[in-house]
Design a protein around this motif. Structure first.
Motif, short mmCIF file in Angstrom:
data_model
loop_
_atom_site.label_atom_id
_atom_site.label_comp_id
_atom_site.label_asym_id
_atom_site.label_seq_id
_atom_site.Cartn_x
_atom_site.Cartn_y
_atom_site.Cartn_z
N ASP A 1 11.21 29.06 16.97
CA ASP A 1 10.07 29.99 17.04
C ASP A 1 9.00 29.49 18.02
O ASP A 1 7.80 29.58 17.76
N GLY A 2 9.44 28.92 19.13
CA GLY A 2 8.52 28.45 20.15
C GLY A 2 7.81 27.15 19.85
O GLY A 2 6.93 26.73 20.59
N LYS A 3 8.18 26.48 18.75
CA LYS A 3 7.56 25.21 18.38
C LYS A 3 8.59 24.10 18.40
O LYS A 3 9.76 24.33 18.10
N GLY A 4 8.14 22.91 18.73
CA GLY A 4 9.01 21.76 18.68
C GLY A 4 9.27 21.36 17.23
O GLY A 4 8.35 21.34 16.42
N VAL A 5 10.51 21.08 16.92
CA VAL A 5 10.90 20.64 15.58
C VAL A 5 11.91 19.50 15.70
O VAL A 5 12.53 19.33 16.75
N MET A 6 12.05 18.75 14.63
CA MET A 6 13.06 17.70 14.60
C MET A 6 14.21 18.19 13.72
O MET A 6 13.99 18.70 12.63
N VAL A 7 15.41 18.03 14.22
CA VAL A 7 16.60 18.42 13.48
C VAL A 7 17.49 17.18 13.31
O VAL A 7 17.33 16.20 14.02
N ASN A 8 18.40 17.25 12.38
CA ASN A 8 19.31 16.12 12.12
C ASN A 8 18.52 14.82 11.95
O ASN A 8 18.86 13.79 12.49
N TRP A 9 17.44 14.91 11.16
CA TRP A 9 16.55 13.78 11.03
C TRP A 9 16.90 12.91 9.83
O TRP A 9 17.61 13.32 8.93
N ARG A 10 16.37 11.69 9.88
CA ARG A 10 16.48 10.75 8.77
C ARG A 10 15.28 9.81 8.85
O ARG A 10 14.66 9.66 9.90
N TYR A 11 14.95 9.22 7.73
CA TYR A 11 13.88 8.23 7.70
C TYR A 11 14.48 6.87 7.93
O TYR A 11 15.42 6.46 7.23
N ALA A 12 13.98 6.15 8.92
CA ALA A 12 14.44 4.80 9.22
C ALA A 12 13.42 3.81 8.65
O ALA A 12 12.29 3.74 9.14
N ASP A 13 13.80 3.09 7.61
CA ASP A 13 12.93 2.13 6.94
C ASP A 13 12.61 0.98 7.90
O ASP A 13 13.51 0.29 8.39
N GLY A 14 11.34 0.77 8.17
CA GLY A 14 10.92 -0.26 9.12
C GLY A 14 11.39 -1.65 8.76
O GLY A 14 11.67 -2.47 9.64
N MET B 1 6.34 0.03 7.42
CA MET B 1 6.40 1.48 7.54
C MET B 1 7.45 1.86 8.58
O MET B 1 7.51 1.28 9.66
N GLY B 2 8.25 2.81 8.23
CA GLY B 2 9.30 3.28 9.12
C GLY B 2 8.89 4.53 9.87
O GLY B 2 7.70 4.84 9.98
N ALA B 3 9.88 5.25 10.32
CA ALA B 3 9.63 6.47 11.09
C ALA B 3 10.79 7.44 10.90
O ALA B 3 11.91 7.03 10.58
N TYR B 4 10.50 8.70 11.07
CA TYR B 4 11.54 9.71 11.06
C TYR B 4 12.13 9.78 12.46
O TYR B 4 11.39 9.82 13.45
N THR C 1 0.84 -1.19 0.00
CA THR C 1 0.00 0.00 0.00
C THR C 1 0.88 1.24 0.00
O THR C 1 1.98 1.23 0.54
N PRO C 2 0.37 2.32 -0.58
CA PRO C 2 1.11 3.58 -0.49
C PRO C 2 0.89 4.20 0.88
O PRO C 2 -0.05 3.84 1.60
N SER C 3 1.76 5.11 1.25
CA SER C 3 1.58 5.88 2.48
C SER C 3 2.26 7.23 2.29
O SER C 3 3.07 7.39 1.36
N PRO C 4 1.97 8.19 3.14
CA PRO C 4 2.66 9.48 3.04
C PRO C 4 4.18 9.35 3.20
O PRO C 4 4.92 10.24 2.79
N PHE C 5 4.66 8.26 3.80
CA PHE C 5 6.10 8.04 3.96
C PHE C 5 6.69 7.20 2.83
O PHE C 5 7.86 6.89 2.84
#
Length: 114
Positions: free
Chosen positions: A85-98, A74-77, A56-60
């Motif tokens: 700017d006062g919001k949580g963000v992810m830095v130095n990220w990568r997609y880990a293939d499940g 399905m993996g995860a970032y 199946t397709p997915s947004p990832f």
């Protein structure tokens, strides 16, 4: 492209960006619908059979439901959390293939004593 389409549609509808749970929920419902279509039934055993090897397709990106245990690839970032700017963000990220983090078929057979 799948991620961008999903994100844009989500933001138009909800006026905020999607979270990981949004993607998991969407992908789960999509996969269930595809399994029902493939099985031509909502019968449990027919759905179990339909999930074996289902793609199946997915947004990832594409997901495969493994034949041996119907587990999704399905993996995860993953990355570091920071604030911008006062919001949580992810830095130095990568997609880990499940698929790279699942037990082998041999390990599954041992664990399930097949």
């Amino acid at each position: 492209p799948e991620h961008r389409r999903f994100r844009d549609a989500y933001e138009r509808r909800w006026k905020e960006y999607p979270r990981a749970g949004s993607v998991v929920g969407y992908s789960s419902v999509y996969a269930i619908a595809e399994a029902v279509r493939k099985a031509k039934s909502a019968d449990t055993e027919k759905l179990v059979g339909a999930l074996k090897g289902l793609q199946t397709p997915s947004p990832f990106g594409p997901i495969v439901w493994r034949s041996i245990d119907q587990q999704s690839t399905m993996g995860a970032y993953v990355g570091q959390l920071a604030q911008k700017d006062g919001k949580g963000v992810m830095v130095n990220w990568r997609y880990a293939d499940g698929a790279k983090f699942q037990p082998s078929d041999q390990e599954v057979r041992i664990l399930r004593k097949e």
